[in-house]
Every structure is written in C-alpha cells, then in structure tokens.
Design an enzyme around this catalytic site. Sequence first.
Site, PDB file in Angstrom:
ATOM      1  N   HIS A  53       0.803  -1.223   0.000  1.00 27.56           N
ATOM      2  CA  HIS A  53       0.000   0.000   0.000  1.00 27.56           C
ATOM      3  C   HIS A  53       0.835   1.272   0.000  1.00 27.56           C
ATOM      4  O   HIS A  53       0.303   2.350  -0.266  1.00 27.56           O
ATOM      5  CB  HIS A  53      -0.939   0.007   1.213  1.00 27.56           C
ATOM      6  CG  HIS A  53      -2.050  -0.992   1.120  1.00 27.56           C
ATOM      7  ND1 HIS A  53      -3.287  -0.681   0.598  1.00 27.56           N
ATOM      8  CD2 HIS A  53      -2.110  -2.294   1.472  1.00 27.56           C
ATOM      9  CE1 HIS A  53      -4.072  -1.745   0.642  1.00 27.56           C
ATOM     10  NE2 HIS A  53      -3.377  -2.743   1.159  1.00 27.56           N
ATOM     11  N   ASP A  55       3.935   9.397  -0.949  1.00 28.57           N
ATOM     12  CA  ASP A  55       2.766   8.618  -0.556  1.00 28.57           C
ATOM     13  C   ASP A  55       2.502   7.546  -1.599  1.00 28.57           C
ATOM     14  O   ASP A  55       2.675   7.788  -2.796  1.00 28.57           O
ATOM     15  CB  ASP A  55       1.525   9.514  -0.440  1.00 28.57           C
ATOM     16  CG  ASP A  55       0.743   9.260   0.838  1.00 28.57           C
ATOM     17  OD1 ASP A  55       0.838   8.139   1.369  1.00 28.57           O
ATOM     18  OD2 ASP A  55       0.047  10.169   1.299  1.00 28.57           O
TER      19      ASP A  55
END
Length: 514
Positions: free
Chosen positions: A154, A363
């Site tokens: 993720h 991110d």
Amino acid sequence: MRLVVVSNRVTIPDRHEKATAGGLAVALREALEKHGGLWFGWSGVVGAARQVREMQRGNVTYAVTDLSEAERESYYLGFSNRALWPIMHYRLGLTEFQRDDYMGYLGVNRRFARELSAMLRPDDVIWIHDYHLIPLAAELRRRGVTNRIGYFHHIPWPSADTLTALPFSATLVRTLAAYDLVGMQTAPDVRNLVDCLVTMCGAVSDGRRVRLGVRETAVQAFPIGIDVEAFRRLASASVRQAATPLRATRESLGERKLVIGVDRLDYSKGIVQRLEAFGQFLRSHPDERGRVGLLQIAPPSRSAVPEYAELDRMSDEVAGRLNAQLGEFDWTPIRVVKKAYSRTALAGFYRRAQVGLVTPMRDGMNLVAKEYVAAQNPADPGVLVLSRFAGAAQQLSEALIVNPYDTHEVAEAIRTALAMPKSERIRRFELLYGAIENSGIHWWTQRYLDALTGSRAPDEAAELPPKAKAPPKRGSRKTDPAGPERGEGTGRAPGGARKRSAASDDGSHLTLVR
C-alpha cells in the site's frame, strides 16, 4: 474457492459497523462474503494470550491473535515503523535499524505463518497486505503451503540504491519471490521493485514478470480507489444534516474561504512544510489575509515512536508562530485539529473547502485526494492541489501538481486555486471525477483478484480503466438534493461508484491499520 485475507491489524466488526466502515474494509468484506472467507491478523491487543480467537460474522470468519509487548516493540514499532516505513518513504535520515527488531519482525511473520497454515484449505486463495508481512508467503511456503498467494503493497517502493541502505534488504526482497502476484500502487513502484529483484537478488525479468530460481512472480500496478458514489452521498448528506463540527466551522468562517488538509500525523505527509507554505502564501499575498484560513486535521498516531512525538511538537510550534506573526484579533489563519472525525464530517469539510491541499512528501496513493474530488459540488467545485510525489498524481493530472519541498510553489498554487474561474474549476473537476469514478475500490478489488485467481492474465487485469464516462451532470436536483453551498448555482451530483472512511492510522484512510 475461499478467500483468505491477511493484514497486520484486524478489527472485528460489530453488528452496526456497516454504516461507518471504510472503503477498503467494505470491499474486502464483500469479497470475503462472496467467496466465503477468512480474515487473519493481529487483534490490536498487547498481552500474554497468544492463542488464535475466531469469530463469525455472516460468511466471514475473523481470526485474530495478540502480540506480546516484546513483539509489539520489535515487529511493529521497531522494524516495521522505524526501519521499513521511513526507508520506503525515502527518509534515510529517519531510518533506524536494530538487529533485534529485525529478528522480532521475522519471528512474528513466522508465528503468523504457523497459526495461519493450520487453518488453510487446499483451494484457498491468500491475499496478504502491506509491509508488515512481506516475508509471510516465504514462511508459508516453508511450511509446505502451495496455494495461490498474492501481496499488495500500500505504500511506496523505493529505488534499489535507497533500499540497499537497509541491512538484510536483499534477503527481505528475495522473499517476495514466494508470491504469485505482487501488486503495487503505481508503475514507478513496479519498476523500482523489479529493479530491486534484478539488481539485488539476481532475478530475471521482462519488466512485469520476475523469475527467481524456479518461481515466477507477476508484479503489476493496481492503483487503489475509493467508493466514489458513497462518499459523494456522504458529502451531500452533510450539507443537509449540518452536523455540529461542520456547522461550527461554517459559523466561524462566515464568508471566508477555506483551505483544508487531512492527514494522519506522520512525517511522510509534509504537514509542517504545508503550514510553512500557507504562511508563505499569506506573506506573498497580504490582500488574502483575513479572507482565507487553513484547517489542518491531523489525528496523532504512533506516539510511542520518538519521531512522531517530535513531529507533534513541531506542528504546534510552526502553527503557533505563523498565527502570532500573521493573525489578527478576529482571524486565526491556521487551525490544527489533532483529532479524528467521522466520515460524514470529513466529507462535509471537504465540500465546504475551496482548496484541498494534499502535499505529502511521498505517498503510495493518498486517498484524501480522491475523497476531496468525490465530495465536491459539481456546480461549484473546489480545486485540488496535489503533490507530485503522491501516487494519486499519476491518475489526477488535472489537479494543480506541485513540488511539496518548494514552499513558494505550493503558495502560488494556493493563490491560483483560489483565483481560478468557475468554468475552469468545473472543467478540471469533471475530468478528475471521471478518473476516480472509473477506478474505484470495487474495480481495484476485482481486478486484483482476477489476476491472482487466474480469471484474467495479470497484464490484462492490471490495465488502467477505460476512458472516463460522461462527466457528472450539473442540472438534476434528483441526483444531488443538497443545493448550493457557496452561493453560486445549485449542487448537482455525479453518479457511479462506492465507499470511504475517516482518518485512520495508515494515512490513506484504510481500515487496515499501519
């Protein structure tokens, strides 16, 4: 076929949680319900009890185990969050490696493999999530498990020259060859991982499939999405319901414009740099003082890790300094709120804000960017300012893309967003909405499982979605009954996707806790 999901943290839903669960949890539960499923992981409890506890919810079995205090310190706080997390986010200066932590990390993965293997059936398909559990498939293979096993990462995957700064990194990377399918958020993450396997482990690759020894592993990008339609409905409902936090915000703002940031308090999110950029915006454009404010929602996390405690202190210090320098007796330019809000409240905040400021230093995806777009009033949308280092920037090119390390650039993007004509805001919004609508959370779940189970070839299953559908309509009261919120036109709703969640410990509003 039974689906087995494994994650670091598992929250067993109570009887009423369907109303509040986040998008990934909802999507995974639906997939588990469909196939009959098992969800295994840490209970979140630190204690002496180590036996696996099972609980049935519908067609899903939840199996959880506790960690000892030593396991939590080494596996979770130590290697996962003081070694892997910073290096995966390119923060070499914050990476701390302790051999005992690494041994503890391997030990917990070994224990999870032992406990899980006893529960597996021959036709199970296993889907493992995130960096806490990278070596889990290798441990399962050692115990004779031959099932299809997939992994989804993720967070970002760094370049090989960055990752090699971590001791034992080649050994850790090699364990990924035990998976049949490794999913990444973006194509650059795929390239980085493949390069790591080739240069650090001697694998052979065509760029999408990697052969190491006798095993072949597919590595593909599956950009995660949100439940767009469900989040849009939350935003519309928040206007009608006018819950207390949103009502109080409206009253305090009056006619002033709002810039919003929503992040878990983490150094990867660039919160301190964002506050400085907003201060630079006010200094560069003094005419905007008193006319706009920044609301930064930043729920604390991992407060036991010293770097996070220091970030907590720094964010307070920077906000206080800027407010003292730039504020007036009747106007506070920056409000930092360190608490979590419900999904409905967040959707309402997003919809009220003229600018969504999403500027992480790095991110994996950043679902706040997609939530902000989904929450907008199509007749009078706000503008997304997005870091080029967020995975979401690969899909959301109609946002104002910025370098979060350049405070002047971010400051000017805020100015551009606030001054942007409505026609341009609508044009950008419609393209952004089309992008997130066609790659929502259910698209992501199905494409990954299709590739893992062999329903589609990995290359085909990981293709990006087709061209956006027709942009959301701005003329139907039926689709968005909330009406106007910014004094211009009537709110109209787009249609077509699914659900999302309030700020949690992963920075992307996932129920899988980091």
